[in-house]
Design an enzyme around this catalytic site. Structure first.
Site, PDB file in Angstrom:
ATOM      1  N   LYS A  43      55.467  24.940  22.757  1.00  0.00           N
ATOM      2  CA  LYS A  43      55.029  23.639  23.170  1.00  0.00           C
ATOM      3  C   LYS A  43      55.987  22.557  22.682  1.00  0.00           C
ATOM      4  CE  LYS A  43      50.152  24.869  22.324  1.00  0.00           C
ATOM      5  NZ  LYS A  43      50.116  25.874  21.240  1.00  0.00           N
ATOM      6  N   GLU A  99      65.115  23.419  24.525  1.00  0.00           N
ATOM      7  CA  GLU A  99      64.461  23.834  23.281  1.00  0.00           C
ATOM      8  C   GLU A  99      64.413  22.649  22.312  1.00  0.00           C
ATOM      9  OE1 GLU A  99      62.364  25.315  21.731  1.00  0.00           O
ATOM     10  OE2 GLU A  99      63.027  27.313  21.152  1.00  0.00           O
ATOM     11  N   ASP A 103      66.882  27.469  15.136  1.00  0.00           N
ATOM     12  CA  ASP A 103      66.832  27.734  13.708  1.00  0.00           C
ATOM     13  C   ASP A 103      67.550  29.070  13.458  1.00  0.00           C
ATOM     14  OD1 ASP A 103      65.901  27.264  11.062  1.00  0.00           O
ATOM     15  OD2 ASP A 103      64.135  28.488  11.412  1.00  0.00           O
TER      16      ASP A 103
HETATM   17  P1  IMP Z   1      64.179  30.473  15.818  1.00  0.00           P
HETATM   18  O1  IMP Z   1      63.730  31.630  16.651  1.00  0.00           O
HETATM   19  O2  IMP Z   1      64.204  30.819  14.345  1.00  0.00           O
HETATM   20  O3  IMP Z   1      65.468  29.829  16.250  1.00  0.00           O
HETATM   21  O4  IMP Z   1      63.002  29.445  15.853  1.00  0.00           O
HETATM   22  C1  IMP Z   1      62.892  28.470  16.767  1.00  0.00           C
HETATM   23  C2  IMP Z   1      61.488  27.918  16.749  1.00  0.00           C
HETATM   24  O5  IMP Z   1      60.963  27.825  15.411  1.00  0.00           O
HETATM   25  C3  IMP Z   1      61.515  26.520  17.273  1.00  0.00           C
HETATM   26  O6  IMP Z   1      61.276  26.518  18.654  1.00  0.00           O
HETATM   27  C4  IMP Z   1      60.402  25.858  16.496  1.00  0.00           C
HETATM   28  O7  IMP Z   1      59.183  26.047  17.168  1.00  0.00           O
HETATM   29  C5  IMP Z   1      60.326  26.602  15.194  1.00  0.00           C
HETATM   30  N1  IMP Z   1      61.017  25.862  14.113  1.00  0.00           N
HETATM   31  C6  IMP Z   1      62.180  26.181  13.517  1.00  0.00           C
HETATM   32  N2  IMP Z   1      62.523  25.286  12.579  1.00  0.00           N
HETATM   33  C7  IMP Z   1      61.549  24.346  12.582  1.00  0.00           C
HETATM   34  C8  IMP Z   1      61.327  23.128  11.825  1.00  0.00           C
HETATM   35  O8  IMP Z   1      62.108  22.700  10.951  1.00  0.00           O
HETATM   36  N3  IMP Z   1      60.194  22.447  12.148  1.00  0.00           N
HETATM   37  C9  IMP Z   1      59.304  22.852  13.093  1.00  0.00           C
HETATM   38  N4  IMP Z   1      59.478  23.978  13.810  1.00  0.00           N
HETATM   39  C10 IMP Z   1      60.579  24.717  13.556  1.00  0.00           C
HETATM   40 MG    MG Z   2      59.176  26.222  19.409  1.00  0.00          MG
END
Ligand code: IMP
Ligand code: MG
Length: 179
Positions: A43, A99, A103
């Site tokens: 979302k 996106e 992260d």
């Molecule tokens: P990834 O798969 O680790 O790249 O995670 C991406 C998802 O994690 C993003 O779409 C966010 O929903 C969540 N996310 C990662 N870091 C943060 C943050 O600092 N605050 C809030 N949501 C985060």
């Molecule tokens: Mg997300």
């Protein structure tokens, strides 16, 4: 008061507006005559996506995908599950994934592979925020709004336990909120 949850403001409403305007101008050039399918990852990216497409002066369509990557409130696990799939076919379409933040890169690594497997003509990524220090997968966005430090950020779509998405800026959550 929502501001009480925040230690520091990283990106103000004005900076968000300017950042998105600039991204929109670049994407207008990139996608002129390509009628891209713009995919919002639910979302968190809704807020960014609705402002971004209004800064893009070209034909486009929008669709939504909701995925969960099992894990805790702070880190995704890499096991991605589709909660809501796209309504439209991506075959032979130019895809722009929108996106909120990259992260570890696990979520996007999974989605990009899936869309390529479904024979998209091209797949590009635009992310509002990038946290490159935390990356574990070889994923880079084609367009990045703002690079942020390795801190947990909220607001403008990004949540902490589903709350704080409606902050009009990007802020760092006070550590005492989750300690
Ligand atoms: P990834 O798969 O680790 O790249 O995670 C991406 C998802 O994690 C993003 O779409 C966010 O929903 C969540 N996310 C990662 N870091 C943060 C943050 O600092 N605050 C809030 N949501 C985060
Ligand atoms: Mg997300």
């Amino acid at each position: 008061m929502l501001d009480n949850y925040i230690a520091e403001v990283l990106v103000s409403p004005e900076e968000l507006k300017e950042t998105i305007q600039k991204l929109g101008e670049k994407l207008t050039v990139e996608y002129q005559d390509k009628n891209p399918l713009v995919i919002c990852i639910l979302k968190g990216a809704i807020f960014f996506m609705t402002d971004l497409v209004r800064a893009m002066n070209c034909d486009l369509e929008v669709d939504f995908m909701d995925v969960s990557s099992y894990g805790d409130a702070f880190e995704s696990s890499g096991q991605v599950r589709i909660l809501k799939d796209l309504d439209q076919s991506v075959k032979d379409r130019h895809i722009l994934i929108v996106e909120d933040i990259i992260d570890t890169g696990r979520t996007l690594a999974y989605i990009v592979e899936l869309l390529k497997h479904r024979q998209a003509a091209s797949v590009k990524i635009v992310t509002l925020l990038d946290k490159p220090e935390r990356r574990v997968m070889a994923i880079e966005a084609d367009y990045v709004g703002v690079e942020v430090p390795n801190k947990f950020v909220v607001g403008y779509g990004l949540d902490y336990k589903q709350g704080l998405r409606n902050l009009p800026y990007i802020g760092v959550l006070k550590p005492e909120m989750y300690e």
